[in-house]
Design an enzyme around this catalytic site. Sequence first.
Site, PDB file in Angstrom:
ATOM      1  N   ASP A 253       1.195  -2.658   5.580  1.00 46.06           N
ATOM      2  CA  ASP A 253      -0.086  -2.384   4.917  1.00 46.06           C
ATOM      3  C   ASP A 253      -0.064  -0.951   4.400  1.00 46.06           C
ATOM      4  O   ASP A 253      -0.184   0.010   5.158  1.00 46.06           O
ATOM      5  CB  ASP A 253      -1.243  -2.603   5.901  1.00 46.06           C
ATOM      6  CG  ASP A 253      -2.602  -2.476   5.207  1.00 46.06           C
ATOM      7  OD1 ASP A 253      -2.635  -1.984   4.055  1.00 46.06           O
ATOM      8  OD2 ASP A 253      -3.618  -2.857   5.818  1.00 46.06           O
TER       9      ASP A 253
ATOM     10  N   LYS B 265      -6.710   0.952  -3.016  1.00 46.03           N
ATOM     11  CA  LYS B 265      -7.183   2.347  -3.128  1.00 46.03           C
ATOM     12  C   LYS B 265      -6.610   3.096  -4.345  1.00 46.03           C
ATOM     13  O   LYS B 265      -7.058   2.872  -5.446  1.00 46.03           O
ATOM     14  CB  LYS B 265      -6.873   3.096  -1.835  1.00 46.03           C
ATOM     15  CG  LYS B 265      -7.436   2.327  -0.606  1.00 46.03           C
ATOM     16  CD  LYS B 265      -8.301   3.161   0.239  1.00 46.03           C
ATOM     17  CE  LYS B 265      -8.693   2.453   1.517  1.00 46.03           C
ATOM     18  NZ  LYS B 265      -9.961   2.828   2.075  1.00 46.03           N
TER      19      LYS B 265
ATOM     20  N   TYR C 222      -7.098  -0.820  11.411  1.00 46.76           N
ATOM     21  CA  TYR C 222      -8.017  -1.426  10.449  1.00 46.76           C
ATOM     22  C   TYR C 222      -7.229  -1.941   9.250  1.00 46.76           C
ATOM     23  O   TYR C 222      -6.401  -1.223   8.685  1.00 46.76           O
ATOM     24  CB  TYR C 222      -9.038  -0.380   9.978  1.00 46.76           C
ATOM     25  CG  TYR C 222     -10.045  -0.915   8.991  1.00 46.76           C
ATOM     26  CD1 TYR C 222     -10.985  -1.868   9.378  1.00 46.76           C
ATOM     27  CD2 TYR C 222     -10.069  -0.477   7.665  1.00 46.76           C
ATOM     28  CE1 TYR C 222     -11.922  -2.365   8.477  1.00 46.76           C
ATOM     29  CE2 TYR C 222     -11.003  -0.966   6.758  1.00 46.76           C
ATOM     30  CZ  TYR C 222     -11.923  -1.907   7.172  1.00 46.76           C
ATOM     31  OH  TYR C 222     -12.848  -2.395   6.279  1.00 46.76           O
TER      32      TYR C 222
HETATM   33  C1  PLP Z   1      -5.011   0.111   5.956  1.00 47.14           C
HETATM   34  C2  PLP Z   1      -6.128  -0.599   5.245  1.00 47.14           C
HETATM   35  N1  PLP Z   1      -5.978  -1.889   4.891  1.00 47.14           N
HETATM   36  C3  PLP Z   1      -6.935  -2.557   4.227  1.00 47.14           C
HETATM   37  C4  PLP Z   1      -8.123  -1.941   3.893  1.00 47.14           C
HETATM   38  C5  PLP Z   1      -9.181  -2.704   3.168  1.00 47.14           C
HETATM   39  O1  PLP Z   1      -9.294  -2.228   1.850  1.00 47.14           O
HETATM   40  P1  PLP Z   1     -10.654  -2.424   1.032  1.00 47.14           P
HETATM   41  O2  PLP Z   1     -11.662  -1.473   1.594  1.00 47.14           O
HETATM   42  O3  PLP Z   1     -10.270  -2.111  -0.387  1.00 47.14           O
HETATM   43  O4  PLP Z   1     -11.051  -3.851   1.227  1.00 47.14           O
HETATM   44  C6  PLP Z   1      -8.325  -0.608   4.237  1.00 47.14           C
HETATM   45  C7  PLP Z   1      -9.582   0.090   3.886  1.00 47.14           C
HETATM   46  O5  PLP Z   1      -9.864   1.190   4.288  1.00 47.14           O
HETATM   47  C8  PLP Z   1      -7.308   0.079   4.941  1.00 47.14           C
HETATM   48  O6  PLP Z   1      -7.460   1.351   5.320  1.00 47.14           O
END
Ligand code: PLP
Length: 408
Positions: A215, A242, A114
């Site tokens: 990421d 986050k 994700y």
């Molecule tokens: C690894 C990863 N990338 C991107 C995101 C997307 O972040 P946001 O919820 O702030 O859009 C998340 C969200 O859980 C994530 O776990």
Amino acid sequence: MKPFPIYAARGSGCRIWDVDGNEFIDCINNFTSLIHGHVQPSLTEAAVKQLALGTAFGMPTESEIILAELLASRLPSVEQLRFTNSGTEAVMMALKAARAHTGRPKIAKCEGAYHGSYDYAEVSLDSSPSDWGANTPVSVPYAKGTPANVLVDVVTIPFNDPEAAVSIIREHGAELAAVLVDPMPNRAGLVPAEKDYLAALRKATQEVGALLILDEVIAFRLGFRGAQGLWGIDPDLTTLGKVIGGGFPVGAVGGKAEFMAVFDPSSGKPLLPHGGTFSANPVTMRAGIAALELLDEAAFERLDQIGQAVRDSINTNFEEFGVPGCAVGRGSLLRVHFTDRHVRDYRSAYANPLETRRLGRFVATLLDHGVIAASTGLMALSLPMTDVDIDAINSACAAGVKAAASVS
Ligand SMILES: Cc1ncc(COP(=O)(O)O)c(C=O)c1O
């Protein structure tokens, strides 16, 4: 959430109270973003102070420079950085930056991982044995309405299988702008990447002239120098979110100046324009600065220690109650799998109906014992948790594994 959703009324430290007055130890922590728990006094003070000075300006503030410098001081691969309002946007801008820099259309991402809701980032997020392909992963749409071309431009690679991933990267090499990877992808099982896997991706991307995007939206909470420090990897671009917003909406994309140059507006329209009304708003920035200042080496030692204690305790419970399973993860993050398979990627983590029922019973039992975890079995620990809180979490987990053992 079944049988009914729990509405939060307030939080304090590692605890939350729902609108009915029930108290829980919070192991969701807003899906990992609240590493300091709820209403941490320094973070609240920093945000409140800024509220009185203004919440958003159509111009830069000093606060964004301070937070960017703090992040860059911890992440040597980050020479320049831009803030966004979410991790989704950070990933989207990183992928667009890779396309703008290379002039190539395709990206590669791991099966089951994700990365937020950008069409390209959510391909093959929930593929199943009926559609994921025999050996080489097939790119499968996640949401109805995903344009067919997205599936052409996103190549899905297996997680933790260096040989297969490298062969796919080489096959699409000339068209590939980037490989996007989360070193411990939650939805794909929350198993840490094997060191060889990330090293192989780094080498293969260099070989084909594609960018490696790490990421760290979640994984930055694993160490003082983020996941890249722990895994010893030097990405071209990094996405963050986050915890860096101190409890407020945030995201960031950073990396080597050479690649971030696509955003540069100093000589007119940049190759890749990037706006955002609330990006780098000073309330988020000030709370983020306070959050990072509290995240010192000692904080990470404590998070590692409590995370390992909970994983060890749950793994002992599996043996004690004679049910197959494992608690995986790293640092302050863990996830429970009710399987005897060796979990190393999305396919091995993919739960069958019995495993899904057992997990459901585990999470429901935790709730009955005053501990709230995500329905996927993800648990995110926080700094305000005391040893007494960790004991309470361990007792709830023991009851949860025991209850799950009776599910057939
Ligand atoms: C690894 C990863 N990338 C991107 C995101 C997307 O972040 P946001 O919820 O702030 O859009 C998340 C969200 O859980 C994530 O776990």
